[in-house]
Design a protein around this motif. Sequence first.
Motif, PDB file in Angstrom:
ATOM      1  N   VAL A  70      -2.000  14.724   3.866  1.00 30.06           N
ATOM      2  CA  VAL A  70      -1.121  13.837   3.097  1.00 30.06           C
ATOM      3  C   VAL A  70      -0.811  14.324   1.677  1.00 30.06           C
ATOM      4  O   VAL A  70       0.309  14.148   1.186  1.00 30.06           O
ATOM      5  N   SER A  71      -1.770  14.976   1.028  1.00 33.18           N
ATOM      6  CA  SER A  71      -1.518  15.399  -0.349  1.00 33.18           C
ATOM      7  C   SER A  71      -0.360  16.387  -0.424  1.00 33.18           C
ATOM      8  O   SER A  71       0.431  16.358  -1.365  1.00 33.18           O
ATOM      9  N   GLU A  72      -0.265  17.253   0.588  1.00 29.21           N
ATOM     10  CA  GLU A  72       0.824  18.248   0.601  1.00 29.21           C
ATOM     11  C   GLU A  72       2.180  17.527   0.666  1.00 29.21           C
ATOM     12  O   GLU A  72       3.104  17.826  -0.100  1.00 29.21           O
ATOM     13  N   VAL A  73       2.266  16.556   1.574  1.00 28.70           N
ATOM     14  CA  VAL A  73       3.502  15.780   1.724  1.00 28.70           C
ATOM     15  C   VAL A  73       3.862  15.101   0.394  1.00 28.70           C
ATOM     16  O   VAL A  73       5.024  15.041  -0.008  1.00 28.70           O
ATOM     17  N   ALA A  74       2.826  14.620  -0.297  1.00 32.56           N
ATOM     18  CA  ALA A  74       3.045  13.866  -1.543  1.00 32.56           C
ATOM     19  C   ALA A  74       3.433  14.746  -2.727  1.00 32.56           C
ATOM     20  O   ALA A  74       3.710  14.237  -3.803  1.00 32.56           O
ATOM     21  N   THR A  75       3.452  16.083  -2.531  1.00 31.42           N
ATOM     22  CA  THR A  75       3.889  16.954  -3.635  1.00 31.42           C
ATOM     23  C   THR A  75       5.406  17.170  -3.607  1.00 31.42           C
ATOM     24  O   THR A  75       5.974  17.719  -4.548  1.00 31.42           O
ATOM     25  N   GLY A  87      -1.513   2.905  -5.799  1.00 32.40           N
ATOM     26  CA  GLY A  87      -1.103   4.281  -5.516  1.00 32.40           C
ATOM     27  C   GLY A  87      -1.550   5.228  -6.598  1.00 32.40           C
ATOM     28  O   GLY A  87      -2.677   5.129  -7.109  1.00 32.40           O
ATOM     29  N   ARG A  88      -0.669   6.187  -6.925  1.00 35.57           N
ATOM     30  CA  ARG A  88      -1.005   7.183  -7.945  1.00 35.57           C
ATOM     31  C   ARG A  88      -0.012   7.170  -9.105  1.00 35.57           C
ATOM     32  O   ARG A  88      -0.322   7.599 -10.196  1.00 35.57           O
ATOM     33  N   ASP A  89       1.214   6.703  -8.833  1.00 40.08           N
ATOM     34  CA  ASP A  89       2.286   6.773  -9.831  1.00 40.08           C
ATOM     35  C   ASP A  89       2.944   5.408 -10.009  1.00 40.08           C
ATOM     36  O   ASP A  89       4.104   5.320 -10.383  1.00 40.08           O
ATOM     37  N   ILE A  90       2.233   4.357  -9.701  1.00 38.50           N
ATOM     38  CA  ILE A  90       2.872   3.029  -9.728  1.00 38.50           C
ATOM     39  C   ILE A  90       3.160   2.606 -11.173  1.00 38.50           C
ATOM     40  O   ILE A  90       4.271   2.191 -11.484  1.00 38.50           O
ATOM     41  N   VAL A 112      -5.239  18.026  -6.140  1.00 38.57           N
ATOM     42  CA  VAL A 112      -3.801  18.157  -5.856  1.00 38.57           C
ATOM     43  C   VAL A 112      -3.035  17.010  -6.520  1.00 38.57           C
ATOM     44  O   VAL A 112      -2.015  17.220  -7.175  1.00 38.57           O
ATOM     45  N   ASP A 113      -3.544  15.785  -6.366  1.00 39.56           N
ATOM     46  CA  ASP A 113      -2.825  14.616  -6.898  1.00 39.56           C
ATOM     47  C   ASP A 113      -2.698  14.675  -8.433  1.00 39.56           C
ATOM     48  O   ASP A 113      -1.706  14.223  -8.987  1.00 39.56           O
ATOM     49  N   SER A 114      -3.729  15.218  -9.102  1.00 40.62           N
ATOM     50  CA  SER A 114      -3.707  15.220 -10.571  1.00 40.62           C
ATOM     51  C   SER A 114      -2.933  16.401 -11.141  1.00 40.62           C
ATOM     52  O   SER A 114      -2.512  16.353 -12.297  1.00 40.62           O
ATOM     53  N   ASN A 115      -2.777  17.459 -10.347  1.00 41.32           N
ATOM     54  CA  ASN A 115      -2.164  18.666 -10.910  1.00 41.32           C
ATOM     55  C   ASN A 115      -0.786  18.998 -10.367  1.00 41.32           C
ATOM     56  O   ASN A 115      -0.189  19.988 -10.769  1.00 41.32           O
ATOM     57  N   ARG A 116      -0.273  18.185  -9.440  1.00 42.20           N
ATOM     58  CA  ARG A 116       1.058  18.496  -8.905  1.00 42.20           C
ATOM     59  C   ARG A 116       2.104  18.300 -10.010  1.00 42.20           C
ATOM     60  O   ARG A 116       1.886  17.511 -10.939  1.00 42.20           O
ATOM     61  N   SER A 117       3.250  18.984  -9.848  1.00 43.90           N
ATOM     62  CA  SER A 117       4.262  18.853 -10.907  1.00 43.90           C
ATOM     63  C   SER A 117       5.022  17.536 -10.786  1.00 43.90           C
ATOM     64  O   SER A 117       5.479  16.975 -11.772  1.00 43.90           O
ATOM     65  N   ASP A 167       0.854  -1.180   0.000  1.00 43.24           N
ATOM     66  CA  ASP A 167       0.000   0.000   0.000  1.00 43.24           C
ATOM     67  C   ASP A 167       0.898   1.241   0.000  1.00 43.24           C
ATOM     68  O   ASP A 167       1.350   1.681   1.057  1.00 43.24           O
ATOM     69  N   SER A 168       1.167   1.789  -1.189  1.00 43.57           N
ATOM     70  CA  SER A 168       2.106   2.923  -1.238  1.00 43.57           C
ATOM     71  C   SER A 168       1.505   4.164  -0.575  1.00 43.57           C
ATOM     72  O   SER A 168       2.226   4.989  -0.030  1.00 43.57           O
ATOM     73  N   GLY A 169       0.165   4.285  -0.607  1.00 38.95           N
ATOM     74  CA  GLY A 169      -0.481   5.427   0.041  1.00 38.95           C
ATOM     75  C   GLY A 169      -0.210   5.444   1.538  1.00 38.95           C
ATOM     76  O   GLY A 169      -0.060   6.501   2.154  1.00 38.95           O
ATOM     77  N   SER A 171     -10.606  17.533  -3.199  1.00 45.47           N
ATOM     78  CA  SER A 171      -9.402  18.350  -3.097  1.00 45.47           C
ATOM     79  C   SER A 171      -8.154  17.491  -3.293  1.00 45.47           C
ATOM     80  O   SER A 171      -7.192  17.909  -3.932  1.00 45.47           O
ATOM     81  N   ARG A 172      -8.180  16.243  -2.804  1.00 49.17           N
ATOM     82  CA  ARG A 172      -7.011  15.374  -3.031  1.00 49.17           C
ATOM     83  C   ARG A 172      -6.881  15.002  -4.509  1.00 49.17           C
ATOM     84  O   ARG A 172      -5.784  14.962  -5.054  1.00 49.17           O
ATOM     85  N   ASP A 173      -8.026  14.752  -5.183  1.00 52.47           N
ATOM     86  CA  ASP A 173      -7.987  14.461  -6.633  1.00 52.47           C
ATOM     87  C   ASP A 173      -7.299  15.610  -7.361  1.00 52.47           C
ATOM     88  O   ASP A 173      -6.467  15.408  -8.236  1.00 52.47           O
ATOM     89  N   ILE A 221      10.731  13.786  -0.945  1.00 50.12           N
ATOM     90  CA  ILE A 221       9.949  12.760  -0.224  1.00 50.12           C
ATOM     91  C   ILE A 221       9.538  11.667  -1.213  1.00 50.12           C
ATOM     92  O   ILE A 221       9.686  10.473  -0.958  1.00 50.12           O
ATOM     93  N   ARG A 222       9.074  12.075  -2.385  1.00 51.02           N
ATOM     94  CA  ARG A 222       8.655  11.080  -3.382  1.00 51.02           C
ATOM     95  C   ARG A 222       9.835  10.210  -3.809  1.00 51.02           C
ATOM     96  O   ARG A 222       9.702   9.007  -3.931  1.00 51.02           O
ATOM     97  N   ALA A 223      10.997  10.846  -4.009  1.00 44.75           N
ATOM     98  CA  ALA A 223      12.163  10.081  -4.470  1.00 44.75           C
ATOM     99  C   ALA A 223      12.504   8.995  -3.448  1.00 44.75           C
ATOM    100  O   ALA A 223      12.769   7.838  -3.809  1.00 44.75           O
ATOM    101  N   TYR A 226       2.931   7.283   2.233  1.00 42.71           N
ATOM    102  CA  TYR A 226       2.775   8.750   2.238  1.00 42.71           C
ATOM    103  C   TYR A 226       2.037   9.198   3.497  1.00 42.71           C
ATOM    104  O   TYR A 226       2.358  10.220   4.096  1.00 42.71           O
ATOM    105  N   ARG A 227       1.060   8.399   3.917  1.00 43.73           N
ATOM    106  CA  ARG A 227       0.304   8.742   5.133  1.00 43.73           C
ATOM    107  C   ARG A 227       1.214   8.693   6.366  1.00 43.73           C
ATOM    108  O   ARG A 227       1.165   9.570   7.232  1.00 43.73           O
ATOM    109  N   ALA A 228       2.042   7.637   6.451  1.00 47.37           N
ATOM    110  CA  ALA A 228       2.946   7.510   7.599  1.00 47.37           C
ATOM    111  C   ALA A 228       3.952   8.667   7.608  1.00 47.37           C
ATOM    112  O   ALA A 228       4.300   9.199   8.669  1.00 47.37           O
TER     113      ALA A 228
END
Length: 226
Positions: free
Chosen positions: A100-105, A130-133, A184-189, A33-35, A180-182, A109-111, A38-40
């Motif tokens: 969590v969405s903020e952390v995931a931008t 996840g979102r980028d698997i 952020v998750d869809s529009n982050r760089s 569960d990759s999410g 709001s998570r959709d 952290i993602r790397a 990010y939550r942890a």
Amino acid sequence: MSKIVIAIDGYSGCGKSSTAKEVAEKLGFTYIDSGAMYRATALHFLNEKLSPLRSEDVVKGLESLQISFQHNSTTHQQETFLNGVNVEDEIRTMRISERVSEVATVKLIRAELVAQQQKLGQNKGVVMDGRDIGSVVFPEAELKLFMTADVDTRAKRRQIELLAKGEHVPLEEIKLNLESRDQVDSNRSESPLQKVSDAIEIDTSSLTFFEQVEQIIDLAKKVKIN
Ligand code: DC
């Protein structure tokens, strides 16, 4: 069945985790569960009063971050541990969903989390959601799925899940959080949520849980390995 990588991406709350877990169980694969990672991480930054938006805090936070998963033999569930502490329930609360969405931008952290996810899946025989698997973590995955469901269906499902854990949250609040998570998750760089061209879309709005699982297992069985 050959050990393959099944990548499941999609919007928040469309049943990816529960479906992925069941598919893994049925195929004898490992579920990741990759999410939850990010939550942890979001919980860790909150606990340590670190801001994911300040680079020195990010370095500090990542240095002291250790995430692991353990199987609970009583509940037969996989549980998430943060620095040795079981945080499975805490990371599912609205308090974490809101952060969590903020952390995931954050790129760094993602790397770090992507590197850990790739290591966890290096021996194949995994189902990861996840979102980028399919796009970043395992671009070579043998089976890529993109799960969707309309937001009302997702909000209702999430409300039932939260209620089962003793948290009563109004439907409208859950819906706003999902939207709001959709957004952020869809529009982050950094690695935005996207359906990659080789992913198969599954709209779960009118499917039962059983149907979702069966569909994925059928697709997995049809995968041809070169
Ligand atoms: O799947 P979830 O709702 O538990 O994920 C929590 C958040 O983590 C979600 O809002 C986006 C982020 N996430 C991500 O950016 N990339 C992933 N691979 C998994 C989750």
